[in-house]
Design a protein around this motif. Structure first.
Motif, mmCIF file in Angstrom:
data_model
loop_
_atom_site.group_PDB
_atom_site.id
_atom_site.type_symbol
_atom_site.label_atom_id
_atom_site.label_comp_id
_atom_site.label_asym_id
_atom_site.label_seq_id
_atom_site.Cartn_x
_atom_site.Cartn_y
_atom_site.Cartn_z
ATOM 1 N N GLU A 84 0.823 -1.205 0.000
ATOM 2 C CA GLU A 84 0.000 0.000 0.000
ATOM 3 C C GLU A 84 0.865 1.268 0.000
ATOM 4 O O GLU A 84 1.832 1.374 0.759
ATOM 5 C CB GLU A 84 -0.912 0.017 1.234
ATOM 6 C CG GLU A 84 -1.965 -1.093 1.240
ATOM 7 C CD GLU A 84 -2.995 -0.927 0.147
ATOM 8 O OE1 GLU A 84 -3.118 0.186 -0.398
ATOM 9 O OE2 GLU A 84 -3.675 -1.919 -0.173
ATOM 10 N N GLY A 85 0.510 2.223 -0.867
ATOM 11 C CA GLY A 85 1.179 3.523 -0.878
ATOM 12 C C GLY A 85 2.565 3.521 -1.480
ATOM 13 O O GLY A 85 3.267 4.525 -1.397
ATOM 14 N N ALA A 86 2.979 2.398 -2.091
ATOM 15 C CA ALA A 86 4.322 2.333 -2.679
ATOM 16 C C ALA A 86 4.203 2.244 -4.199
ATOM 17 O O ALA A 86 3.786 1.218 -4.728
ATOM 18 C CB ALA A 86 5.091 1.133 -2.126
ATOM 19 N N ASP A 87 4.563 3.318 -4.900
ATOM 20 C CA ASP A 87 4.534 3.297 -6.359
ATOM 21 C C ASP A 87 5.730 2.555 -6.935
ATOM 22 O O ASP A 87 5.690 2.079 -8.066
ATOM 23 C CB ASP A 87 4.514 4.731 -6.901
ATOM 24 C CG ASP A 87 3.228 5.474 -6.542
ATOM 25 O OD1 ASP A 87 2.173 4.815 -6.490
ATOM 26 O OD2 ASP A 87 3.289 6.691 -6.303
ATOM 27 N N PHE A 88 6.832 2.471 -6.150
ATOM 28 C CA PHE A 88 8.058 1.842 -6.630
ATOM 29 C C PHE A 88 8.567 0.840 -5.594
ATOM 30 O O PHE A 88 8.630 1.154 -4.402
ATOM 31 C CB PHE A 88 9.144 2.894 -6.895
ATOM 32 C CG PHE A 88 8.777 3.910 -7.926
ATOM 33 C CD1 PHE A 88 8.993 3.654 -9.274
ATOM 34 C CD2 PHE A 88 8.195 5.112 -7.563
ATOM 35 C CE1 PHE A 88 8.642 4.588 -10.238
ATOM 36 C CE2 PHE A 88 7.840 6.056 -8.514
ATOM 37 C CZ PHE A 88 8.063 5.784 -9.866
ATOM 38 N N LEU A 89 8.933 -0.362 -6.054
ATOM 39 C CA LEU A 89 9.524 -1.351 -5.163
ATOM 40 C C LEU A 89 10.942 -0.935 -4.792
ATOM 41 O O LEU A 89 11.706 -0.472 -5.638
ATOM 42 C CB LEU A 89 9.581 -2.720 -5.845
ATOM 43 C CG LEU A 89 8.288 -3.529 -5.962
ATOM 44 C CD1 LEU A 89 8.552 -4.819 -6.733
ATOM 45 C CD2 LEU A 89 7.726 -3.858 -4.586
ATOM 46 N N CYS A 90 11.297 -1.125 -3.521
ATOM 47 C CA CYS A 90 12.680 -0.899 -3.104
ATOM 48 C C CYS A 90 13.279 -2.147 -2.468
ATOM 49 O O CYS A 90 14.469 -2.181 -2.163
ATOM 50 C CB CYS A 90 12.779 0.280 -2.136
ATOM 51 S SG CYS A 90 11.920 0.031 -0.581
ATOM 52 N N ARG A 91 12.440 -3.180 -2.279
ATOM 53 C CA ARG A 91 12.946 -4.454 -1.762
ATOM 54 C C ARG A 91 12.109 -5.591 -2.339
ATOM 55 O O ARG A 91 10.991 -5.378 -2.813
ATOM 56 C CB ARG A 91 12.925 -4.487 -0.235
ATOM 57 C CG ARG A 91 11.559 -4.370 0.394
ATOM 58 C CD ARG A 91 11.669 -4.373 1.915
ATOM 59 N NE ARG A 91 12.283 -5.596 2.390
ATOM 60 C CZ ARG A 91 13.032 -5.664 3.487
ATOM 61 N NH1 ARG A 91 13.276 -4.576 4.194
ATOM 62 N NH2 ARG A 91 13.554 -6.816 3.879
ATOM 63 N N THR A 92 12.632 -6.782 -2.278
ATOM 64 C CA THR A 92 11.991 -7.935 -2.897
ATOM 65 C C THR A 92 10.860 -8.468 -2.019
ATOM 66 O O THR A 92 11.096 -8.822 -0.864
ATOM 67 C CB THR A 92 13.018 -9.064 -3.124
ATOM 68 O OG1 THR A 92 14.121 -8.553 -3.863
ATOM 69 C CG2 THR A 92 12.387 -10.224 -3.872
ATOM 70 N N PRO A 93 9.632 -8.528 -2.545
ATOM 71 C CA PRO A 93 8.552 -9.143 -1.775
ATOM 72 C C PRO A 93 8.715 -10.661 -1.748
ATOM 73 O O PRO A 93 9.392 -11.237 -2.610
ATOM 74 C CB PRO A 93 7.289 -8.742 -2.558
ATOM 75 C CG PRO A 93 7.766 -8.499 -3.950
ATOM 76 C CD PRO A 93 9.180 -8.009 -3.847
ATOM 77 N N GLU A 94 8.119 -11.305 -0.767
ATOM 78 C CA GLU A 94 8.194 -12.766 -0.693
ATOM 79 C C GLU A 94 7.331 -13.379 -1.796
ATOM 80 O O GLU A 94 6.164 -13.043 -1.937
ATOM 81 C CB GLU A 94 7.724 -13.249 0.672
ATOM 82 C CG GLU A 94 8.655 -12.842 1.817
ATOM 83 C CD GLU A 94 8.237 -13.443 3.138
ATOM 84 O OE1 GLU A 94 7.309 -14.289 3.143
ATOM 85 O OE2 GLU A 94 8.818 -13.065 4.171
ATOM 86 N N PHE A 95 7.949 -14.252 -2.583
ATOM 87 C CA PHE A 95 7.190 -14.896 -3.660
ATOM 88 C C PHE A 95 7.629 -16.327 -3.903
ATOM 89 O O PHE A 95 6.947 -17.063 -4.599
ATOM 90 C CB PHE A 95 7.336 -14.094 -4.961
ATOM 91 C CG PHE A 95 8.716 -14.160 -5.578
ATOM 92 C CD1 PHE A 95 9.002 -15.084 -6.572
ATOM 93 C CD2 PHE A 95 9.726 -13.309 -5.167
ATOM 94 C CE1 PHE A 95 10.266 -15.149 -7.151
ATOM 95 C CE2 PHE A 95 10.984 -13.361 -5.732
ATOM 96 C CZ PHE A 95 11.260 -14.286 -6.726
ATOM 97 N N MET A 96 8.785 -16.744 -3.324
ATOM 98 C CA MET A 96 9.300 -18.088 -3.537
ATOM 99 C C MET A 96 9.851 -18.651 -2.238
ATOM 100 O O MET A 96 10.693 -18.011 -1.602
ATOM 101 C CB MET A 96 10.439 -18.069 -4.568
ATOM 102 C CG MET A 96 10.049 -18.359 -5.989
ATOM 103 S SD MET A 96 9.486 -20.041 -6.298
ATOM 104 C CE MET A 96 11.021 -20.951 -6.195
ATOM 105 N N PRO A 97 9.394 -19.841 -1.811
ATOM 106 C CA PRO A 97 10.012 -20.470 -0.643
ATOM 107 C C PRO A 97 11.500 -20.706 -0.883
ATOM 108 O O PRO A 97 11.908 -21.173 -1.945
ATOM 109 C CB PRO A 97 9.253 -21.804 -0.531
ATOM 110 C CG PRO A 97 7.964 -21.586 -1.251
ATOM 111 C CD PRO A 97 8.278 -20.627 -2.359
ATOM 112 N N GLY A 98 12.310 -20.367 0.095
ATOM 113 C CA GLY A 98 13.750 -20.533 -0.037
ATOM 114 C C GLY A 98 14.470 -19.311 -0.574
ATOM 115 O O GLY A 98 15.697 -19.256 -0.555
#
Length: 366
Positions: A84-98
């Motif tokens: 929410e409220g972030a137009d640009f990613l600055c860190r990697t979201p969790e999407f893959m186990p490991g």
């Protein structure tokens, strides 16, 4: 005034369980080049990221023509949480186990000095179908990905619905009450289940064709089962029909709720044979209200692996030219001058400086 789509470039990539795809697009989202190769996404992320960067550099050398990179779009297997409220990613979201804590986005952001956006493969494939596939001109559509994972992309009013947390469409987690033990749809009808049932049929001698495939290749995949069905193998046909019926019964519930004009089937298992498509059609038409199915079309995707790349490019261009983002850079001339992107870039650099480098595995010995 005329839109100049050629002033910048967009890098796109699809990361699947067994395949990596890369491409480059203009600012209108038109794909100019694509490349696909096999990978094992369950392996260490560092060499995968290094390979991705190398492939991006290669496509830039082939097609950049001195145009700056305005954005990077990533299509990944799992759901990507809404920030929410972030137009640009600055860190990697969790999407893959490991892969937790690995600075995948940060490395790409800093290396290419361009904003990075990430979406699930189901979302990007849905957007790809809307932009350049069977969904062109459609306002309401369901995209069903059938592979190791089973997911649904939901398009309403021409826009992909993400849900409160970015996890809409996880139909593979729905229990299947008609199967003993009530496993999830993925466990009962996904590629892994199809391959396991085919291996059992091969070992028991029920299917000489599948037994020969197992002898030659050492394993059987869902794609092999699809090819066996195309060759007339009755066991393979029944396995795919069972999978299609289970998927169709779940999709029918969505169809009654959403009332789509079009349902598109994609993913590796659905691409190799018409058997799953036919079974899904039969189950949806049988279990849905007549008014819902009166003008409903159910098609197999003709875009294949290109759908995710086209959709990833659409994600980037939509974000760059959204009203909220555009007002932050339109007077500067480029999204690269947006204050929010500069903040994200600074944060990514700080995170890379703070995150220790993962040790590389030892080199193989002779």
């Amino acid at each position: 005034m005329r839109f100049n789509a050629d002033i910048g470039r967009v890098l796109v990539a699809t990361l699947d369980q067994t395949a990596l795809g890369v491409g480059i697009a203009d600012l209108d989202g038109h794909l100019l080049m694509e490349h696909h190769e096999a990978i094992d996404l369950a392996s260490d992320p560092s060499p995968i990221l290094n390979r991705l960067i190398a492939l991006f550099e290669w496509v830039l050398e082939k097609h950049q023509n001195r145009k700056p990179v305005w954005g990077v779009g990533l299509s990944v297997p799992g759901p990507v949480a809404v920030v929410e409220g972030a137009d640009f990613l600055c860190r990697t979201p969790e999407f893959m186990p490991g892969w937790e804590g690995f600075p995948f986005v940060e490395r790409l952001l800093v290396h290419f000095n361009a904003p990075v956006w990430m979406r699930s493969s189901v979302e990007t494939m849905t957007m790809g179908e809307l932009k350049a596939g069977g969904g062109v001109g459609q306002q309401t559509m369901l995209f069903i990905k059938v592979g190791t994972r089973i997911g649904a992309g939901i398009a309403v009013n021409g826009t992909v619905y993400r849900g409160a947390q970015g996890a809409a469409g996880l139909i593979g987690q729905i229990p299947v009450a008609t199967v003993a033990g009530s496993p999830t749809l993925e466990a009962a009808a996904g590629s892994t289940a199809i391959a396991a049932a085919a291996t059992t049929a091969a070992l028991s001698g029920q299917s000489p064709y599948l037994a020969d495939t197992l002898d030659r290749l050492g394993e059987i995949t869902a794609i092999d089962v699809g090819q066996a069905a195309q060759m007339g193998d009755s066991i393979a046909t029944e396995l795919l029909s069972k999978s299609g019926r289970l998927i169709g019964e779940t999709v029918a519930a969505l169809t009654n709720m959403i009332n789509p004009a079009l349902i598109v089937l994609g993913g590796s298992a659905a691409q190799t044979s018409d058997t799953i498509l036919a079974a899904v059609r039969e189950a949806v038409y049988r279990n849905s209200h007549p008014l819902v199915t009166r003008d409903l079309r159910i098609l197999r995707s003709q875009m294949g692996s290109s759908a995710g790349l086209v959709g990833a490019a659409a994600v980037v261009t939509e974000q760059i030219f959204s009203t909220a983002t555009l007002r932050g850079w339109i007077t500067q001339g480029s999204v690269l001058d947006h204050p929010g992107f500069q903040d994200a870039l600074d944060a990514a650099n700080q995170r890379l400086a703070a995150v220790p480098t993962r040790p590389q595995p030892p080199a193989p010995t002779a």
